[in-house]
Design a protein around this motif. Structure first.
Motif, PDB file in Angstrom:
ATOM      1  N   THR A  40     -26.968  35.865 -27.896  1.00 16.90           N
ATOM      2  CA  THR A  40     -25.521  35.850 -27.704  1.00 16.90           C
ATOM      3  C   THR A  40     -25.022  34.431 -27.471  1.00 16.90           C
ATOM      4  N   ALA A  41     -25.704  33.684 -26.619  1.00 17.72           N
ATOM      5  CA  ALA A  41     -25.313  32.293 -26.369  1.00 17.72           C
ATOM      6  C   ALA A  41     -25.397  31.479 -27.655  1.00 17.72           C
ATOM      7  N   CYS A  42     -26.416  31.714 -28.445  1.00 13.97           N
ATOM      8  CA  CYS A  42     -26.560  30.994 -29.715  1.00 13.97           C
ATOM      9  C   CYS A  42     -25.472  31.407 -30.706  1.00 13.97           C
ATOM     10  N   HIS A  43     -25.135  32.674 -30.739  1.00 15.85           N
ATOM     11  CA  HIS A  43     -24.060  33.114 -31.634  1.00 15.85           C
ATOM     12  C   HIS A  43     -22.737  32.473 -31.237  1.00 15.85           C
ATOM     13  N   LEU A  44     -22.482  32.360 -29.937  1.00 17.09           N
ATOM     14  CA  LEU A  44     -21.264  31.677 -29.487  1.00 17.09           C
ATOM     15  C   LEU A  44     -21.248  30.234 -29.975  1.00 17.09           C
ATOM     16  N   ARG A  45     -22.389  29.566 -29.865  1.00 18.96           N
ATOM     17  CA  ARG A  45     -22.484  28.176 -30.328  1.00 18.96           C
ATOM     18  C   ARG A  45     -22.227  28.106 -31.831  1.00 18.96           C
ATOM     19  N   GLU A  46     -22.819  29.028 -32.583  1.00 21.37           N
ATOM     20  CA  GLU A  46     -22.647  29.029 -34.034  1.00 21.37           C
ATOM     21  C   GLU A  46     -21.207  29.365 -34.434  1.00 21.37           C
ATOM     22  N   LEU A  47     -20.585  30.301 -33.720  1.00 22.18           N
ATOM     23  CA  LEU A  47     -19.224  30.710 -34.054  1.00 22.18           C
ATOM     24  C   LEU A  47     -18.174  29.682 -33.643  1.00 22.18           C
ATOM     25  N   TYR A  48     -18.303  29.148 -32.439  1.00 22.03           N
ATOM     26  CA  TYR A  48     -17.248  28.310 -31.878  1.00 22.03           C
ATOM     27  C   TYR A  48     -17.581  26.832 -31.835  1.00 22.03           C
ATOM     28  N   GLY A  49     -18.828  26.495 -32.103  1.00 17.16           N
ATOM     29  CA  GLY A  49     -19.214  25.090 -32.107  1.00 17.16           C
ATOM     30  C   GLY A  49     -19.386  24.525 -30.718  1.00 17.16           C
ATOM     31  N   CYS A  50     -19.702  23.269 -30.697  1.00 17.08           N
ATOM     32  CA  CYS A  50     -20.008  22.611 -29.435  1.00 17.08           C
ATOM     33  C   CYS A  50     -18.768  22.228 -28.644  1.00 17.08           C
ATOM     34  N   LYS A  51     -17.596  22.344 -29.228  1.00 15.56           N
ATOM     35  CA  LYS A  51     -16.359  21.991 -28.524  1.00 15.56           C
ATOM     36  C   LYS A  51     -15.774  23.168 -27.754  1.00 15.56           C
ATOM     37  N   ASN A  52     -16.404  24.316 -27.821  1.00 18.98           N
ATOM     38  CA  ASN A  52     -15.983  25.473 -27.044  1.00 18.98           C
ATOM     39  C   ASN A  52     -16.226  25.175 -25.571  1.00 18.98           C
ATOM     40  N   SER A  53     -15.280  25.521 -24.710  1.00 22.93           N
ATOM     41  CA  SER A  53     -15.381  25.162 -23.290  1.00 22.93           C
ATOM     42  C   SER A  53     -16.619  25.761 -22.615  1.00 22.93           C
ATOM     43  N   LEU A  54     -16.983  26.989 -22.942  1.00 22.47           N
ATOM     44  CA  LEU A  54     -18.182  27.594 -22.358  1.00 22.47           C
ATOM     45  C   LEU A  54     -19.434  26.853 -22.816  1.00 22.47           C
ATOM     46  N   ILE A  55     -19.509  26.550 -24.096  1.00 17.78           N
ATOM     47  CA  ILE A  55     -20.662  25.835 -24.641  1.00 17.78           C
ATOM     48  C   ILE A  55     -20.737  24.440 -24.026  1.00 17.78           C
ATOM     49  N   GLU A  56     -19.601  23.760 -23.907  1.00 17.46           N
ATOM     50  CA  GLU A  56     -19.599  22.435 -23.284  1.00 17.46           C
ATOM     51  C   GLU A  56     -20.095  22.500 -21.847  1.00 17.46           C
ATOM     52  N   ARG A  57     -19.676  23.517 -21.102  1.00 15.57           N
ATOM     53  CA  ARG A  57     -20.143  23.664 -19.709  1.00 15.57           C
ATOM     54  C   ARG A  57     -21.643  23.892 -19.661  1.00 15.57           C
ATOM     55  N   LEU A  58     -22.165  24.728 -20.549  1.00 21.34           N
ATOM     56  CA  LEU A  58     -23.615  24.955 -20.595  1.00 21.34           C
ATOM     57  C   LEU A  58     -24.358  23.659 -20.938  1.00 21.34           C
ATOM     58  N   ASP A  59     -23.849  22.930 -21.927  1.00 19.26           N
ATOM     59  CA  ASP A  59     -24.490  21.669 -22.321  1.00 19.26           C
ATOM     60  C   ASP A  59     -24.425  20.638 -21.202  1.00 19.26           C
ATOM     61  N   GLU A  60     -23.295  20.570 -20.511  1.00 15.04           N
ATOM     62  CA  GLU A  60     -23.171  19.644 -19.376  1.00 15.04           C
ATOM     63  C   GLU A  60     -24.127  20.041 -18.258  1.00 15.04           C
ATOM     64  N   TYR A  61     -24.185  21.326 -17.963  1.00 12.24           N
ATOM     65  CA  TYR A  61     -25.096  21.789 -16.914  1.00 12.24           C
ATOM     66  C   TYR A  61     -26.540  21.439 -17.254  1.00 12.24           C
ATOM     67  N   GLU A  62     -26.882  21.618 -18.503  1.00 13.32           N
ATOM     68  CA  GLU A  62     -28.245  21.351 -18.941  1.00 13.32           C
ATOM     69  C   GLU A  62     -28.609  19.873 -18.819  1.00 13.32           C
ATOM     70  N   ASN A  63     -27.611  19.000 -18.808  1.00 14.52           N
ATOM     71  CA  ASN A  63     -27.852  17.555 -18.788  1.00 14.52           C
ATOM     72  C   ASN A  63     -27.231  16.872 -17.574  1.00 14.52           C
ATOM     73  N   HIS A  64     -27.221  17.561 -16.459  1.00 16.09           N
ATOM     74  CA  HIS A  64     -26.716  17.014 -15.194  1.00 16.09           C
ATOM     75  C   HIS A  64     -25.299  16.461 -15.307  1.00 16.09           C
ATOM     76  N   GLY A  65     -24.421  17.199 -15.977  1.00 18.24           N
ATOM     77  CA  GLY A  65     -23.005  16.879 -15.974  1.00 18.24           C
ATOM     78  C   GLY A  65     -22.493  16.038 -17.130  1.00 18.24           C
ATOM     79  N   VAL A  66     -23.370  15.505 -17.960  1.00 12.29           N
ATOM     80  CA  VAL A  66     -22.929  14.670 -19.082  1.00 12.29           C
ATOM     81  C   VAL A  66     -23.693  15.080 -20.338  1.00 12.29           C
ATOM     82  N   ILE A  67     -22.970  15.358 -21.412  1.00  4.21           N
ATOM     83  CA  ILE A  67     -23.614  15.690 -22.675  1.00  4.21           C
ATOM     84  C   ILE A  67     -24.041  14.377 -23.340  1.00  4.21           C
ATOM     85  N   PRO A  68     -25.331  14.197 -23.606  1.00  7.09           N
ATOM     86  CA  PRO A  68     -25.787  12.951 -24.238  1.00  7.09           C
ATOM     87  C   PRO A  68     -25.119  12.762 -25.601  1.00  7.09           C
TER      88      PRO A  68
END
Length: 90
Positions: free
Chosen positions: A28-56
């Motif tokens: 489901t998380a991957c489908h959200l990424r595929e459907l909405y891309g990396c600029k989706n607010s939920l996806i951005e929050r997950l990516d930020e969380y995964e990288n201590h607050g900053v998306i590389p």
């Protein structure tokens, strides 16, 4: 505290993916990424969380043998989704 933009530790990754462990949730998380891309607010929050607050910004080098280079974190994350390698780190 970890430096912003650095990947999570093994223990933090364990916690991060804890709710994604069931295949349907990871899918489901991957489908959200595929459907909405990396600029989706939920996806951005997950990516930020995964990288201590900053998306590389990229380029991203991973633990993958052979061709570990990705142009940005979004490309790396999409690769993980496609290959179902959810614990692959940068």
């Amino acid at each position: 505290a970890q430096q912003p933009g650095t990947p999570l530790s093994d223990q933090e990754y364990h916690q991060f993916f804890k709710f994604l462990r069931i295949t349907i949730q990871a899918t489901t998380a991957c489908h959200l990424r595929e459907l909405y891309g990396c600029k989706n607010s939920l996806i951005e929050r997950l990516d930020e969380y995964e990288n201590h607050g900053v998306i590389p910004p990229g380029p991203i080098c991973s633990e993958l043998p052979g061709n570990p280079f990705f142009h940005n974190f979004c490309t790396f994350s999409l690769y993980r989704c496609i290959m179902k390698k959810y614990f692959l780190k940068v």
